[in-house]
Design a protein around this motif. Sequence first.
Motif, short mmCIF file in Angstrom:
data_model
loop_
_atom_site.label_atom_id
_atom_site.label_comp_id
_atom_site.label_asym_id
_atom_site.label_seq_id
_atom_site.Cartn_x
_atom_site.Cartn_y
_atom_site.Cartn_z
N ASP A 40 -11.93 -2.93 -1.56
CA ASP A 40 -10.75 -2.07 -1.48
C ASP A 40 -9.98 -2.34 -0.19
O ASP A 40 -10.55 -2.79 0.81
N THR A 41 -8.70 -2.11 -0.24
CA THR A 41 -7.83 -2.29 0.91
C THR A 41 -6.69 -1.29 0.82
O THR A 41 -6.24 -0.92 -0.27
N SER A 42 -6.24 -0.82 1.97
CA SER A 42 -5.14 0.13 2.03
C SER A 42 -4.39 -0.09 3.33
O SER A 42 -5.01 -0.20 4.39
N ARG A 43 -3.07 -0.17 3.25
CA ARG A 43 -2.26 -0.38 4.45
C ARG A 43 -1.12 0.64 4.47
O ARG A 43 -0.33 0.71 3.54
N GLY A 44 -1.08 1.41 5.53
CA GLY A 44 -0.03 2.41 5.69
C GLY A 44 0.81 2.13 6.92
O GLY A 44 0.28 1.74 7.97
N SER A 45 2.11 2.30 6.79
CA SER A 45 2.99 2.06 7.93
C SER A 45 4.15 3.02 7.88
O SER A 45 4.58 3.46 6.80
N LEU A 46 4.64 3.38 9.06
CA LEU A 46 5.88 4.12 9.19
C LEU A 46 7.01 3.10 9.21
O LEU A 46 6.99 2.16 10.01
N ASP A 47 7.96 3.25 8.30
CA ASP A 47 9.03 2.26 8.18
C ASP A 47 9.75 2.08 9.51
O ASP A 47 10.26 3.04 10.10
N GLN A 48 9.74 0.85 10.01
CA GLN A 48 10.38 0.45 11.26
C GLN A 48 9.77 1.13 12.48
O GLN A 48 10.37 1.12 13.56
N ARG A 49 8.57 1.72 12.33
CA ARG A 49 7.92 2.37 13.47
C ARG A 49 6.48 1.90 13.67
O ARG A 49 5.80 2.38 14.56
N GLY A 50 6.01 1.01 12.82
CA GLY A 50 4.67 0.48 13.01
C GLY A 50 3.62 1.09 12.09
O GLY A 50 3.93 1.86 11.18
N ILE A 51 2.37 0.76 12.37
CA ILE A 51 1.24 1.13 11.53
C ILE A 51 0.93 2.62 11.67
O ILE A 51 1.03 3.20 12.76
#
Length: 665
Positions: free
Chosen positions: A550-561
């Motif tokens: 499993d893998t999951s990647r979350g980021s704030l748009d134009q603000r980083g991880i």
Amino acid sequence: MSLTRSILACAICAAFAPISSFAQAQSTVVTVSANPLGKDETMQILSPTKVLSGSELRSKIGSSLGETLGSELGVSASGFGAGASRPIIRGLEGPRVKILQNGMTVADVSGLSNDHAVASETASSQQIEILRGPAALLYGSGAIGGLVNVVDGRIPTSISKQLNGEAEIKYASVNAEKSASFFLDGSIDDIALHFDGNHRNTDDYKIPGYADVYARNAIKDRLPSSFTQERSLGFGASLIQSWGHVGASIQDMADRYGIPTDERSFIDLQQTRYDIDAAVYRPFLIFDAFKFKLGATDYAHTEKMPNGTPVTNFKNRALETRATLSHANWHGWEGSVGIQTENTNFSALAASTGRADTVPTTRSTSNAIFIVEQKNFGPVIASGGARFESIERQPEAQFQLPQRKFNLQSFSLGAMLTLGDGFALVSSLSTAQRAPTTEELYSNGPHESTKTFDIGYQNLKTENSRNLELALQKTSGLWHSKVNLFINKVGNYVYGEIDGLQVNEEGEHDAGGEFTQRFWKQAAATIRGGEAELAYNQLGDGFSFRTFADTSRGSLDQRGILPLQPANRVGLDFGYRHDGWRNTMSILHAQRQDRLAASEHFVTPSFTKVDLNVTYTHPYMSAQLTWFAQVKNLLNQDIRLATSVLKESVPQAMRGVIVGVRASF
């Protein structure tokens, strides 16, 4: 390295020495009680589901809900010591993952902070359901990331003419755990009865080396303030008739556990819970069943200094009702329509002065209606639903804070296409909304356990989540498989931004202050990822096999991880069943996690966790006895969870042995 390989090789040989034959898989259908359509776990469209029950559940139960579920597909744990660890689903945690008990909100404050325990005991549970994805339609905005439902059968829905139940005792070497649990089911005429209880006592657990990853202190070999002391008792009774049932239950729970930070504080938790459950079959018109649930919870915990001095009193009183009408076949449609209400009164007050310490006394009300429908169109099963909810936050007038009201709308569409040979293609599209929580709106004070000074924002907007999911699965035959891909676009995502500024307990700037400022803010976010699983003969005698990733990647748009994102993981499970023997080996490898948020600085190293489990079941008089032995963290790895706010100073437990016996009758 050679020693590690030798240990691993010996363990494999020992676990699978008796292998001599293969057997066909047995079919077992487990109903997902958190789904009003009542489908088994292979027929979920709106939310991919995993159900733990029976011997699989018993082998995984830990001292917290997070530890119990932390190795499941798409699920990780917050890892705040042994006493407080909450499940994280696809990188989403806290108020976005709802914890239920028998389909009703647990009503604790574990979603407020990682140091708060989940007030639901799993040792006497009979089933735990994990719904990954958009379950918000059924249970509200607190389930925007998914939910976990702990089923204990405390209110019986059928008559047990003979006394039956289960009792277990066990001991663990790594923390000197001594625990016992039981449940009993019986009846007197038409009255079904249930009684359950649990007691657990553990010392501070052992660790493989230094607590601090940089060895900046002398804490070594054992993690201070990681003890747990927990007990619970529950009783339920139901009148069972041909028309349905009506029942009630009461549970009392007490939990004392340490907080493994430098302050070495601890938490005393008390909860009393009352539930009512009723069902009437064939009530009127097209409906097949009317169901009503009521849950009332009186929750309190006190954060205390090491000498027992109380610092902050948290209280939460909640009353929840849920009523549904379901129909099985109306021109081919089956579904459920319902209403749900919830009223809570929450406070976090300084023990010495009674003033608002972190969060002011706030009353919250929620009223919702929902509908879920499903129909079979030949090779395609289609499902859809909608939920309309109104939530109001009302701080007490003395705090001079504004009231907030949120009108939420959530919708979902899904379909399952049968492809033949047991394969099916599943797709779902949903949009869900979440109201900011009380602490996100009104926080303004220090939090001792996390060492942050939290500052809320009264004008936070509603979160808007749009989720697309595609899955290919095979759920029949000896071989089972699934591949899930998902993307979640969240507008107005609420997150805590740490600016690095140190303040004192009054919030005044102080270079030597013990608290770090954390502001609740909003920005657009994207969470994407995938899960894959391949399994052979999971339910039958003989050899079994499972591999997953499993893998999951979350980021704030134009603000980083996004902070506290889980590491990529792969796993292997091997098993063998024959007569009364059940042997399993589980290998979980987590990759190095170097995708860090701006406020994070520690790169979590990779680890490989190997667990062994051997059980033997045999009849004894009128009971079945199961003797079990487990080895956890066989390779004695220094395990740091990327999802833990204490990953630099709180490792997981070292290698340990668990032994015990379970009697079923």
